[in-house]
Write a protein that holds these residues in place. Structure first.
Motif, PDB file in Angstrom:
ATOM      1  N   ASP A   1      -4.201  21.031 -74.249  1.00  0.00           N
ATOM      2  CA  ASP A   1      -4.436  22.401 -74.650  1.00  0.00           C
ATOM      3  C   ASP A   1      -3.259  22.892 -75.459  1.00  0.00           C
ATOM      4  N   MET A   2      -3.527  23.494 -76.589  1.00  0.00           N
ATOM      5  CA  MET A   2      -2.478  24.008 -77.459  1.00  0.00           C
ATOM      6  C   MET A   2      -2.685  25.497 -77.646  1.00  0.00           C
ATOM      7  N   ASP A   3      -1.635  26.250 -77.436  1.00  0.00           N
ATOM      8  CA  ASP A   3      -1.669  27.681 -77.680  1.00  0.00           C
ATOM      9  C   ASP A   3      -0.949  27.925 -78.988  1.00  0.00           C
ATOM     10  N   MET A   4      -1.556  28.706 -79.843  1.00  0.00           N
ATOM     11  CA  MET A   4      -0.889  28.990 -81.095  1.00  0.00           C
ATOM     12  C   MET A   4      -0.755  30.481 -81.259  1.00  0.00           C
ATOM     13  N   ASP A   5       0.467  30.946 -81.215  1.00  0.00           N
ATOM     14  CA  ASP A   5       0.770  32.325 -81.521  1.00  0.00           C
ATOM     15  C   ASP A   5       1.512  32.289 -82.838  1.00  0.00           C
ATOM     16  N   MET A   6       0.928  32.868 -83.850  1.00  0.00           N
ATOM     17  CA  MET A   6       1.569  32.811 -85.144  1.00  0.00           C
ATOM     18  C   MET A   6       2.335  34.089 -85.389  1.00  0.00           C
ATOM     19  N   ASP A   7       3.592  33.930 -85.691  1.00  0.00           N
ATOM     20  CA  ASP A   7       4.469  35.043 -85.989  1.00  0.00           C
ATOM     21  C   ASP A   7       5.154  34.692 -87.290  1.00  0.00           C
ATOM     22  N   MET A   8       4.724  35.302 -88.371  1.00  0.00           N
ATOM     23  CA  MET A   8       5.255  34.933 -89.682  1.00  0.00           C
ATOM     24  C   MET A   8       6.428  35.833 -90.034  1.00  0.00           C
ATOM     25  N   VAL A  21       9.683  31.069 -95.787  1.00  0.00           N
ATOM     26  CA  VAL A  21       8.667  31.703 -94.971  1.00  0.00           C
ATOM     27  C   VAL A  21       8.422  30.808 -93.771  1.00  0.00           C
ATOM     28  N   GLN A  22       8.468  31.399 -92.596  1.00  0.00           N
ATOM     29  CA  GLN A  22       8.373  30.612 -91.374  1.00  0.00           C
ATOM     30  C   GLN A  22       7.276  31.140 -90.467  1.00  0.00           C
ATOM     31  N   MET A  23       6.804  30.274 -89.596  1.00  0.00           N
ATOM     32  CA  MET A  23       5.847  30.671 -88.566  1.00  0.00           C
ATOM     33  C   MET A  23       6.299  30.069 -87.249  1.00  0.00           C
ATOM     34  N   THR A  24       5.923  30.727 -86.167  1.00  0.00           N
ATOM     35  CA  THR A  24       6.270  30.293 -84.823  1.00  0.00           C
ATOM     36  C   THR A  24       5.039  29.705 -84.151  1.00  0.00           C
ATOM     37  N   TRP A  25       5.222  28.573 -83.501  1.00  0.00           N
ATOM     38  CA  TRP A  25       4.126  27.911 -82.784  1.00  0.00           C
ATOM     39  C   TRP A  25       4.611  27.570 -81.379  1.00  0.00           C
ATOM     40  N   TYR A  26       3.762  27.840 -80.397  1.00  0.00           N
ATOM     41  CA  TYR A  26       4.071  27.519 -79.002  1.00  0.00           C
ATOM     42  C   TYR A  26       3.157  26.390 -78.542  1.00  0.00           C
ATOM     43  N   GLY A  27       3.747  25.355 -77.971  1.00  0.00           N
ATOM     44  CA  GLY A  27       2.966  24.254 -77.418  1.00  0.00           C
ATOM     45  C   GLY A  27       2.156  24.715 -76.220  1.00  0.00           C
ATOM     46  N   ASP A  34       9.346  16.016 -73.884  1.00  0.00           N
ATOM     47  CA  ASP A  34       9.118  14.577 -73.916  1.00  0.00           C
ATOM     48  C   ASP A  34       7.638  14.222 -74.082  1.00  0.00           C
ATOM     49  N   SER A  35       6.769  15.223 -74.263  1.00  0.00           N
ATOM     50  CA  SER A  35       5.347  14.949 -74.504  1.00  0.00           C
ATOM     51  C   SER A  35       5.184  14.240 -75.848  1.00  0.00           C
ATOM     52  N   PRO A  36       4.337  13.212 -75.917  1.00  0.00           N
ATOM     53  CA  PRO A  36       4.166  12.476 -77.173  1.00  0.00           C
ATOM     54  C   PRO A  36       3.774  13.364 -78.353  1.00  0.00           C
ATOM     55  N   VAL A  37       2.908  14.352 -78.149  1.00  0.00           N
ATOM     56  CA  VAL A  37       2.495  15.197 -79.269  1.00  0.00           C
ATOM     57  C   VAL A  37       3.656  16.053 -79.773  1.00  0.00           C
ATOM     58  N   ILE A  38       4.516  16.510 -78.879  1.00  0.00           N
ATOM     59  CA  ILE A  38       5.684  17.300 -79.287  1.00  0.00           C
ATOM     60  C   ILE A  38       6.656  16.418 -80.073  1.00  0.00           C
ATOM     61  N   GLN A  39       6.888  15.199 -79.592  1.00  0.00           N
ATOM     62  CA  GLN A  39       7.775  14.270 -80.300  1.00  0.00           C
ATOM     63  C   GLN A  39       7.232  13.944 -81.692  1.00  0.00           C
ATOM     64  N   LYS A  40       5.908  13.763 -81.785  1.00  0.00           N
ATOM     65  CA  LYS A  40       5.292  13.458 -83.080  1.00  0.00           C
ATOM     66  C   LYS A  40       5.397  14.652 -84.036  1.00  0.00           C
ATOM     67  N   GLY A  45       7.365  16.776 -88.787  1.00  0.00           N
ATOM     68  CA  GLY A  45       7.899  18.008 -89.370  1.00  0.00           C
ATOM     69  C   GLY A  45       9.256  17.814 -90.025  1.00  0.00           C
ATOM     70  N   LYS A  46      10.126  17.015 -89.405  1.00  0.00           N
ATOM     71  CA  LYS A  46      11.442  16.745 -89.991  1.00  0.00           C
ATOM     72  C   LYS A  46      11.310  15.937 -91.271  1.00  0.00           C
ATOM     73  N   LYS A  47      10.429  14.936 -91.269  1.00  0.00           N
ATOM     74  CA  LYS A  47      10.215  14.144 -92.483  1.00  0.00           C
ATOM     75  C   LYS A  47       9.669  15.017 -93.604  1.00  0.00           C
ATOM     76  N   ALA A  48       8.753  15.926 -93.282  1.00  0.00           N
ATOM     77  CA  ALA A  48       8.193  16.829 -94.290  1.00  0.00           C
ATOM     78  C   ALA A  48       9.270  17.740 -94.864  1.00  0.00           C
ATOM     79  N   SER A  49      10.143  18.256 -94.017  1.00  0.00           N
ATOM     80  CA  SER A  49      11.219  19.135 -94.474  1.00  0.00           C
ATOM     81  C   SER A  49      12.177  18.430 -95.416  1.00  0.00           C
ATOM     82  N   MET A  50      12.359  17.121 -95.203  1.00  0.00           N
ATOM     83  CA  MET A  50      13.267  16.341 -96.051  1.00  0.00           C
ATOM     84  C   MET A  50      12.559  15.780 -97.276  1.00  0.00           C
TER      85      MET A  50
END
Length: 130
Positions: A1-8, A21-27, A34-40, A45-50
C-alpha cells in the motif's frame, strides 16, 4: 500500500533563472527504509537526478484530481520524471522529496492553446524541440 500526499514547493532563483520544483511523497504505512521498493525508488531517483537514465526509464509522476461537484475523478495528467532530492528516514511513513525534472517542459505544454491534457508524449515532443 502506498500513500501519496503531494505537496509541491517551487524554489526559484530569478537571478540565474534556475527553477527547482519539488514534491513530497510518503511511503505506505508498512514501508521502511530497508523495504525493496524504497531502496529501488532511491536508486532510480538518484540515477535520474544525475542524468544516468534514459528517458524511457525512471519514475514518472501521474496524478488526477477528484471533482467534488461531479463526484468523480478527472483524467490522469502527467507531471513528468522525478529525481531524488532527499528523504527523512526517521519519519513514519518514510518521507521523500523529489525534484520534478521536466518542469520547464510542463510549463511550455501547459501554455499551449487548447491543451486539455498533458501527456508524456507531449512532454517528450516539447523537450526534443527545445
Amino acid at each position: 500500500d502506498m500513500d501519496m500526499d503531494m505537496d509541491m514547493d517551487m524554489d526559484m532563483d530569478h537571478g540565474t533563472q534556475t527553477q527547482n520544483v519539488q514534491m513530497t511523497w510518503y511511503g505506505g504505512s508498512k514501508m521502511r527504509m530497508d523495504s525493496p521498493v524504497i531502496q529501488k525508488l532511491m536508486d532510480i531517483g538518484k540515477k535520474a537526478s544525475m542524468g544516468d537514465l534514459s528517458e524511457s526509464c525512471g519514475i514518472v509522476l501521474w496524478y488526477r484530481l477528484y471533482n467534488v461537484s461531479k463526484r468523480q475523478f478527472e483524467p490522469y495528467l502527467c507531471l513528468g520524471r522525478l529525481g531524488y532530492h532527499h528523504h527523512e528516514s526517521e519519519s513514519h511513513p518514510v518521507k521523500f522529496i523529489f525534484n520534478l525534472l521536466d518542469y520547464q517542459y510542463l510549463k511550455v505544454a501547459a501554455s499551449q492553446p487548447y491543451q486539455k491534457m498533458i501527456t508524456w508524449d507531449e512532454i517528450l515532443r516539447i523537450k526534443n524541440v527545445s
